[in-house]
Design an enzyme around this catalytic site. Structure first.
Site, PDB file in Angstrom:
ATOM      1  N   TYR A 109      -6.551  34.847 -63.624  1.00 16.09           N
ATOM      2  CA  TYR A 109      -6.091  34.274 -62.201  1.00 16.09           C
ATOM      3  C   TYR A 109      -4.666  34.735 -62.172  1.00 16.09           C
ATOM      4  O   TYR A 109      -3.850  34.836 -63.180  1.00 16.09           O
ATOM      5  CB  TYR A 109      -6.108  32.699 -62.383  1.00 16.09           C
ATOM      6  CG  TYR A 109      -5.504  31.984 -61.162  1.00 16.09           C
ATOM      7  CD1 TYR A 109      -6.150  31.702 -59.826  1.00 16.09           C
ATOM      8  CD2 TYR A 109      -4.236  31.664 -61.087  1.00 16.09           C
ATOM      9  CE1 TYR A 109      -5.325  31.104 -58.905  1.00 16.09           C
ATOM     10  CE2 TYR A 109      -3.412  31.174 -60.272  1.00 16.09           C
ATOM     11  CZ  TYR A 109      -4.215  30.842 -59.016  1.00 16.09           C
ATOM     12  OH  TYR A 109      -3.664  30.232 -57.794  1.00 16.09           O
ATOM     13  N   GLU A 197      -2.489  34.991 -53.514  1.00 13.38           N
ATOM     14  CA  GLU A 197      -3.558  34.401 -54.866  1.00 13.38           C
ATOM     15  C   GLU A 197      -4.439  35.595 -54.953  1.00 13.38           C
ATOM     16  O   GLU A 197      -5.139  35.885 -54.144  1.00 13.38           O
ATOM     17  CB  GLU A 197      -4.138  33.082 -54.460  1.00 13.38           C
ATOM     18  CG  GLU A 197      -4.862  32.527 -55.390  1.00 13.38           C
ATOM     19  CD  GLU A 197      -5.368  31.165 -55.016  1.00 13.38           C
ATOM     20  OE1 GLU A 197      -5.162  30.143 -55.919  1.00 13.38           O
ATOM     21  OE2 GLU A 197      -6.259  31.510 -54.160  1.00 13.38           O
TER      22      GLU A 197
END
Length: 393
Positions: A109, A197
């Site tokens: 992530y 993101e």
């Protein structure tokens, strides 16, 4: 301004971020043809809505042939997809992204955002990505690593390498990770982003980093200098209403309650919303009438509330000032009620400039309002009316 996944990847790819090969499709036949032109043995078919957790909601399908791509696209297109991050009614799927499926050796992530307390860019990363990353972090199964990236153009490569090491990356991968982080930071600055993101960020067998999914949010206040990004704006169903209301000199945000709120001033509007919640009420919206709004603008705002079948009472909390007297709001309500035959309990609290004259205008329009002397009385009266169904047909 939130961008779709395919738009985010379109902006990141020319800036040196690897993304899966693919294209967006609006018909199932187009999706099949895109898959047929990809040199891949597996395909991802992904609903393009501005919400996360699509995979758990069935919005991401991994298939093995162009025919299966067409079937998956046909199932997704034209349906409403509800995820944990949407209203129960979900979002309409009008496009799907068809990509070559990625088989990662490791999934990370990685995101960049602006820290509210310091106004600097911060990188947030985790050694294991996926659409359930928030749940795993909250349960202690995963942890985030942070790295402040500063506010200047300089980039600390040694600090970035340290972040890669904390993520458990092999030494041979760290230089590529540092380069990726530097490219993302540069993209963040160029795009006037508030969020980039990538989740998951795949590490493939050859040692490449690939953005399997990507999300970008652009600072609305910077769009005046980003015309090419402004052209990408695609309002959702609720956004379209909010943008139209902004053109009427109103600030409006739709919520999921049953008490319509009207106030003049953002602070007064937020205080009203908070008080409704304290009184166990459920606001249907936030509405701030700007000082430049005319009575016709105000009427448009009231019409939104009267047309909303979920609204069971309306609370008007107005403090007239030098530029926005109470009677302008009263005239707006009167116009809206003459145009709309729906009757609802209208609870008002008026104070300040032309408050008494506003009451006179209510009477002239024939508006039956519940006039309250203070905010708390008005709030509790509106909550009671909504909960009891008073005035409902």
């Amino acid at each position: 301004m939130n961008l779709h996944e395919f738009q985010s990847k379109m902006l990141l790819s020319p800036r040196g971020v690897n993304v899966p090969e693919g294209q967006v499709a609006s018909t199932k036949e187009e999706a099949r043809d895109i898959a047929g032109n990809l040199k891949a043995t597996g395909f991802a078919v992904k609903a393009q809505i501005q919400a996360g957790a699509r995979g758990r909601a069935g919005g991401v399908r991994i298939v093995s042939s162009p025919e299966e791509v067409m079937a998956a696209a046909g199932d997704l297109l034209g349906r409403r997809l509800a995820t944990e991050q949407t209203a129960p009614t979900g979002h309409l799927v009008s496009r799907v992204l068809v990509e070559a499926a990625v088989r990662p050796q490791q999934s990370l992530y990685l995101s960049l955002f602006v820290a509210p307390s310091t106004a600097e860019i911060v990188a947030l990363a985790a050694a294991e990505g996926g659409d359930d990353i928030e749940r795993r972090v909250l349960s202690g199964q995963a942890r985030f690593e942070q790295l402040p990236l500063g506010t200047e153009r300089s980039f600390d490569r040694s600090a970035a390498a340290g972040l890669g090491a904390r993520l458990g990356l092999a030494n041979g991968l760290i230089p590529s990770f540092v380069a990726l982080l530097e490219r993302l930071r540069q993209a963040f600055l160029e795009l006037d982003a508030t969020l980039i993101e990538i989740n998951p960020l795949a590490v493939t067998a050859p040692g490449d980093f690939v953005a399997v999914d990507a999300k970008i949010t652009i600072d609305d206040n910077a769009l005046f200098r980003q015309p090419e990004l402004l052209a990408l704006r695609e309002p959702s169903e609720s956004d379209a209403i909010e943008i139209a209301v902004q053109n009427r000199n109103l600030n409006y945000v739709a919520l999921d309650g049953d008490i319509g709120l009207v106030a003049n001033g953002a602070g007064l509007g937020l205080a009203t919303l908070d008080m409704v919640r304290v009184a166990n009420g459920r606001p249907a919206n936030f509405m701030d009438i700007r000082t430049t709004a005319t009575s016709l603008d105000v009427a448009h705002g009231f019409a939104l509330l009267l047309d909303n079948p979920a609204v069971r009472s309306v609370l008007v909390n107005v403090h007239g000032g030098g530029m926005q007297p109470c009677d302008t709001i009263a005239d707006g309500l009167g116009i809206a009620m003459r145009r709309n035959k729906r009757t609802l309990p209208i609870v008002v609290r008026l104070a300040g400039n032309n408050a008494e004259y506003a009451r006179f205008r209510f009477a002239n329009f024939g508006c039956k309002v519940i006039d309250c002397p203070d905010m708390w009385t008005a709030v509790t009266r509106a909550v009671s009316a909504a909960q009891s169904g008073e005035g409902q047909p």
